[in-house]
Scaffold this motif. Structure first.
Motif, PDB file in Angstrom:
ATOM      1  N   ALA A  63     -11.626  11.287  -4.332  1.00 52.65           N
ATOM      2  CA  ALA A  63     -10.928  10.367  -5.233  1.00 52.65           C
ATOM      3  C   ALA A  63      -9.575  10.938  -5.663  1.00 52.65           C
ATOM      4  O   ALA A  63      -8.614  10.196  -5.864  1.00 52.65           O
ATOM      5  N   SER A  64      -9.487  12.262  -5.766  1.00 53.26           N
ATOM      6  CA  SER A  64      -8.242  12.902  -6.201  1.00 53.26           C
ATOM      7  C   SER A  64      -7.126  12.767  -5.178  1.00 53.26           C
ATOM      8  O   SER A  64      -5.954  12.944  -5.503  1.00 53.26           O
ATOM      9  N   GLN A  65      -7.483  12.445  -3.918  1.00 56.14           N
ATOM     10  CA  GLN A  65      -6.479  12.325  -2.868  1.00 56.14           C
ATOM     11  C   GLN A  65      -6.269  10.882  -2.411  1.00 56.14           C
ATOM     12  O   GLN A  65      -5.573  10.630  -1.429  1.00 56.14           O
ATOM     13  N   LEU A  66      -6.870   9.951  -3.141  1.00 57.02           N
ATOM     14  CA  LEU A  66      -6.748   8.539  -2.780  1.00 57.02           C
ATOM     15  C   LEU A  66      -5.789   7.840  -3.737  1.00 57.02           C
ATOM     16  O   LEU A  66      -5.953   7.910  -4.957  1.00 57.02           O
ATOM     17  N   ALA A  67      -4.798   7.205  -3.200  1.00 58.26           N
ATOM     18  CA  ALA A  67      -3.822   6.476  -4.022  1.00 58.26           C
ATOM     19  C   ALA A  67      -4.085   4.982  -3.921  1.00 58.26           C
ATOM     20  O   ALA A  67      -4.247   4.447  -2.824  1.00 58.26           O
ATOM     21  N   ILE A  68      -4.157   4.307  -5.067  1.00 55.84           N
ATOM     22  CA  ILE A  68      -4.309   2.861  -5.095  1.00 55.84           C
ATOM     23  C   ILE A  68      -2.987   2.255  -5.529  1.00 55.84           C
ATOM     24  O   ILE A  68      -2.516   2.498  -6.642  1.00 55.84           O
ATOM     25  N   PHE A  69      -2.388   1.490  -4.655  1.00 53.47           N
ATOM     26  CA  PHE A  69      -1.130   0.822  -4.966  1.00 53.47           C
ATOM     27  C   PHE A  69      -1.412  -0.597  -5.466  1.00 53.47           C
ATOM     28  O   PHE A  69      -2.507  -1.142  -5.286  1.00 53.47           O
ATOM     29  N   ASP A  70      -0.412  -1.185  -6.085  1.00 49.05           N
ATOM     30  CA  ASP A  70      -0.506  -2.572  -6.515  1.00 49.05           C
ATOM     31  C   ASP A  70      -0.570  -3.473  -5.293  1.00 49.05           C
ATOM     32  O   ASP A  70      -0.053  -3.136  -4.229  1.00 49.05           O
ATOM     33  N   TYR A  71      -1.239  -4.611  -5.456  1.00 51.23           N
ATOM     34  CA  TYR A  71      -1.307  -5.613  -4.395  1.00 51.23           C
ATOM     35  C   TYR A  71      -0.762  -6.903  -4.997  1.00 51.23           C
ATOM     36  O   TYR A  71      -1.435  -7.593  -5.760  1.00 51.23           O
ATOM     37  N   ASN A  72       0.482  -7.211  -4.661  1.00 48.95           N
ATOM     38  CA  ASN A  72       1.207  -8.270  -5.341  1.00 48.95           C
ATOM     39  C   ASN A  72       1.087  -9.624  -4.638  1.00 48.95           C
ATOM     40  O   ASN A  72       0.624  -9.710  -3.507  1.00 48.95           O
ATOM     41  N   ARG A  73       1.533 -10.672  -5.340  1.00 47.81           N
ATOM     42  CA  ARG A  73       1.386 -12.040  -4.838  1.00 47.81           C
ATOM     43  C   ARG A  73       2.727 -12.766  -4.790  1.00 47.81           C
ATOM     44  O   ARG A  73       3.587 -12.554  -5.646  1.00 47.81           O
ATOM     45  N   VAL A  74       2.850 -13.629  -3.785  1.00 46.89           N
ATOM     46  CA  VAL A  74       3.961 -14.582  -3.731  1.00 46.89           C
ATOM     47  C   VAL A  74       3.361 -15.982  -3.589  1.00 46.89           C
ATOM     48  O   VAL A  74       2.367 -16.172  -2.883  1.00 46.89           O
ATOM     49  N   ILE A  75       3.967 -16.944  -4.289  1.00 49.90           N
ATOM     50  CA  ILE A  75       3.423 -18.301  -4.362  1.00 49.90           C
ATOM     51  C   ILE A  75       4.428 -19.295  -3.775  1.00 49.90           C
ATOM     52  O   ILE A  75       5.630 -19.220  -4.046  1.00 49.90           O
ATOM     53  N   LYS A  76       3.927 -20.256  -3.009  1.00 53.31           N
ATOM     54  CA  LYS A  76       4.771 -21.188  -2.265  1.00 53.31           C
ATOM     55  C   LYS A  76       5.491 -22.191  -3.161  1.00 53.31           C
ATOM     56  O   LYS A  76       6.634 -22.558  -2.901  1.00 53.31           O
TER      57      LYS A  76
END
Length: 229
Positions: A63-76
């Motif tokens: 877990a100390s070596q795992l990076a969680i990035f944001d998962y962003n959205r775009v809307i039509k």
């Protein structure tokens, strides 16, 4: 990104590693690939006579070596709403502040919104979300209070009016998608934390779809596990 692979095939070493996991690693969490793991389990059941089908490829990170990035959205589109109307509706659940710069949320329950060339910071109002492991997630708040409530998007997996942008691509990608006319608006989200991920798994729940972007990622097809029926 460089991948370096060592083949560990000495039986004593394999047994030592197996024993270490059995004794010192009480559990592991599936951070990505839930559907693939479930499919592999079904294959193992269907091909019960196959020794090879009992195993499937996986990679394990501390877990100390795992990076969680944001998962962003775009809307039509804005679901038929004007910009002013949408902002007015959102103010019932969020404190909205215009921003002169791109908004990358710095804490939970904070969102960035890019609309008609302008960035806004959205802070979730107290009492608009629940405190259970799923309900407290920003992706749940975003889904219920924005997508479903105002934009008419019920299923993010199948709705063609929404798309996903991994946080590793930066906020500039969100602006590009909107400024090009491809999308009408974009939202930046705060990354899910490791603790949230563990809490949800420990509660027997499953993360909402497209809520995490993990790094590092292995290159697809780098390794292959053959199943002989």
């Amino acid at each position: 990104i460089q991948h370096t692979i060592w083949c560990v095939n000495d039986s004593n070493t394999v047994q030592e590693i197996t024993s270490l996991f059995a004794e010192q690693v009480p559990c592991t969490y599936i951070a990505d690939g839930h559907h693939r793991a479930a499919s592999a389990a079904k294959v193992a059941t269907a091909l019960s006579d196959s020794k090879d089908a009992r195993f499937f490829l996986t990679t394990i990170f501390p877990a100390s070596q795992l990076a969680i990035f944001d998962y962003n959205r775009v809307i039509k589109d804005l679901n038929g709403l004007s910009v002013d109307t949408l902002l007015s509706l959102l103010e019932k659940d969020f404190i909205i502040s215009p921003s002169a710069t791109a908004v990358r949320p710095t804490q939970l329950h904070e969102f960035g919104m890019y609309l008609e060339g302008k960035w806004y910071q959205l802070e979730t109002r107290e009492g608009t979300y629940t405190s259970d492991p799923i309900g407290i997630l920003d992706i749940t708040i975003f889904t219920k209070l924005i997508l479903e409530k105002h934009l008419g998007i019920e299923d993010q997996r199948t709705d063609k009016r929404i798309d996903f942008v991994g946080g590793i691509r930066g906020l500039g990608e969100l602006e590009k998608r909107v400024d090009s006319g491809d999308m009408a608006m974009a939202f930046s989200l705060y990354p899910v934390t490791i603790d949230q991920l563990f809490n949800i798994a420990d509660a027997g729940e499953v993360m909402p779809p497209k809520s995490t972007w993990f790094e590092p990622k292995l290159r697809d097809g780098l390794l292959t596990h053959l199943i002989h029926s």
